[in-house]
Design an enzyme around this catalytic site. Structure first.
Site, mmCIF file in Angstrom:
data_model
loop_
_atom_site.group_PDB
_atom_site.id
_atom_site.type_symbol
_atom_site.label_atom_id
_atom_site.label_comp_id
_atom_site.label_asym_id
_atom_site.label_seq_id
_atom_site.Cartn_x
_atom_site.Cartn_y
_atom_site.Cartn_z
ATOM 1 N N HIS A 169 -7.661 10.202 4.037
ATOM 2 C CA HIS A 169 -7.169 11.011 2.904
ATOM 3 C C HIS A 169 -5.922 10.335 2.324
ATOM 4 O O HIS A 169 -4.817 10.873 2.383
ATOM 5 C CB HIS A 169 -6.844 12.398 3.478
ATOM 6 N N GLU A 272 -9.721 9.253 -1.803
ATOM 7 C CA GLU A 272 -10.070 9.416 -0.392
ATOM 8 C C GLU A 272 -11.495 8.923 -0.140
ATOM 9 O O GLU A 272 -12.424 9.341 -0.832
ATOM 10 C CB GLU A 272 -9.956 10.900 -0.014
HETATM 11 C C1 BG6 Z 1 -8.002 17.215 -0.774
HETATM 12 C C2 BG6 Z 1 -8.833 18.429 -1.125
HETATM 13 O O1 BG6 Z 1 -8.791 16.331 -0.042
HETATM 14 O O2 BG6 Z 1 -6.902 17.616 0.039
HETATM 15 C C3 BG6 Z 1 -7.948 19.462 -1.817
HETATM 16 O O3 BG6 Z 1 -9.907 18.039 -1.951
HETATM 17 C C4 BG6 Z 1 -6.748 19.798 -0.949
HETATM 18 O O4 BG6 Z 1 -8.715 20.622 -2.085
HETATM 19 C C5 BG6 Z 1 -6.009 18.507 -0.599
HETATM 20 O O5 BG6 Z 1 -5.890 20.676 -1.655
HETATM 21 C C6 BG6 Z 1 -4.793 18.698 0.303
HETATM 22 O O6 BG6 Z 1 -5.155 19.345 1.459
HETATM 23 P P1 BG6 Z 1 -4.082 19.735 2.546
HETATM 24 O O7 BG6 Z 1 -4.830 20.502 3.596
HETATM 25 O O8 BG6 Z 1 -3.495 18.450 3.076
HETATM 26 O O9 BG6 Z 1 -3.021 20.554 1.817
#
Ligand code: BG6
Length: 301
Positions: A169, A272
């Protein structure tokens, strides 16, 4: 001996990698001929990768905190063994637990091209087994050099097939989100999570002018972030992933999130490499799945 002293003795390599304690966390610090980087052992979370002479490639929020059991805002969170919300359970964290639990170092080495390699393995506990009762082993290999290479491997150690979703991510640093373009997704279908999950088709490169949260389907080729402000292009190559998430929360959502820093959304873009939505992976007994990425920086043409 402290944990970091023991790690330095066993895995430290002068001119490549050392370990230290920061805010109660153990961090592997890499400083080699190509780049500087650091990895928090909680989450096997790469926090920075900055090739010498370049602005940072990986973005870390100025408001990020290191806290036990909490994901770090920025860097490369490892999403595993599911991506996004769990398919059936609401009592478990989004994006899985891998990013908030301890990983152990299982190897380091100096590479022939003067890069540095480290391998980390997720440490299963009763808490992880309660969420994921399937026999499996997950190892993240990271090579820090002229490029940043990451390989997230899942081995099914049991006798039944297992199904996982996962992602690297990655938060990339950009000079100004309003100026960048993402190439490589032209003509592909995506799920628009800010428009009720409707299916749409990407026409031309991706331009970010508002909140964007999309899962691009059937995508296995390179993506390129074109950043005219820094006259550079970040190339994202991958294997073992057939979906790509592009995410920027934009101003209002960033305000609510609270850990993106003031105007942090302008300096970051998540592209990602995922196994998300219908792109989940079934791993046969004793087989492995690898999600591999290579990030590299190219001067703008
Ligand atoms: C992304 C998602 O991968 O991660 C989003 O598609 C999400 O929907 C974002 O808001 C951040 O996620 P987190 O759990 O790290 O706040």
């Amino acid at each position: 001996m402290s944990d970091s002293a023991a790690l330095n003795q066993r895995f430290g390599i002068p001119g490549h990698i050392s370990f230290k304690e920061t805010d109660g966390m153990i961090v592997a610090e890499i400083d080699n001929l190509h780049a500087k980087a650091d990895i928090c052992l909680q989450g096997a979370h790469l926090m920075h990768w900055t090739p010498h002479g370049q602005p940072a490639v990986i973005w870390m929020s100025p408001a990020a905190t290191l806290a036990p059991g909490k994901s770090i805002r920025g860097g490369v969170p490892v999403c595993w063994p599911w991506f996004g919300p769990h398919a059936t359970r609401t009592d478990v964290p989004g994006h899985g637990f891998a990013r908030t639990v301890m990983w152990e170092v299982i190897g380091t080495k100096a590479l022939e091209d003067n890069g540095t390699w480290i391998a980390l393995r997720l440490v299963p506990t009763d808490a992880t087994r309660a969420q994921w009762p399937y026999p499996s082993e997950v190892v993240l290999q990271i090579a820090i050099g002229k490029t940043l290479d990451m390989d997230l491997g899942t081995l099914n150690t049991g006798s039944e097939p297992i199904t996982i979703g996962d992602a690297l991510h990655t938060y990339f640093t950009v000079s100004d989100i309003r100026e960048v373009l993402v190439h490589g997704l032209e003509g592909t279908t995506y799920i628009d999570k800010v428009d009720g999950g409707s299916y749409k088709k990407q026409s031309g490169p991706v331009l970010i002018e508002q909140e964007v949260d999309r899962v691009y389907l059937d995508t296995s080729g390179d993506c390129v972030i074109e950043d005219p402000g820094w006259q550079r292009r970040i190339r994202i190559a991958k294997r073992g992933s057939h979906s790509t998430v592009v995410w920027n929360p934009w101003f209002e959502k960033a305000q609510k999130m609270g850990d993106l820093g003031e105007n942090g959304y302008r300096k970051m873009l998540c592209v990602e490499s995922t196994n998300a939505a219908n792109d989940i992976v079934t791993i046969a007994p004793k087989k492995e799945h690898h999600l591999w990425v290579r990030y590299s920086v190219e001067a703008e043409k």
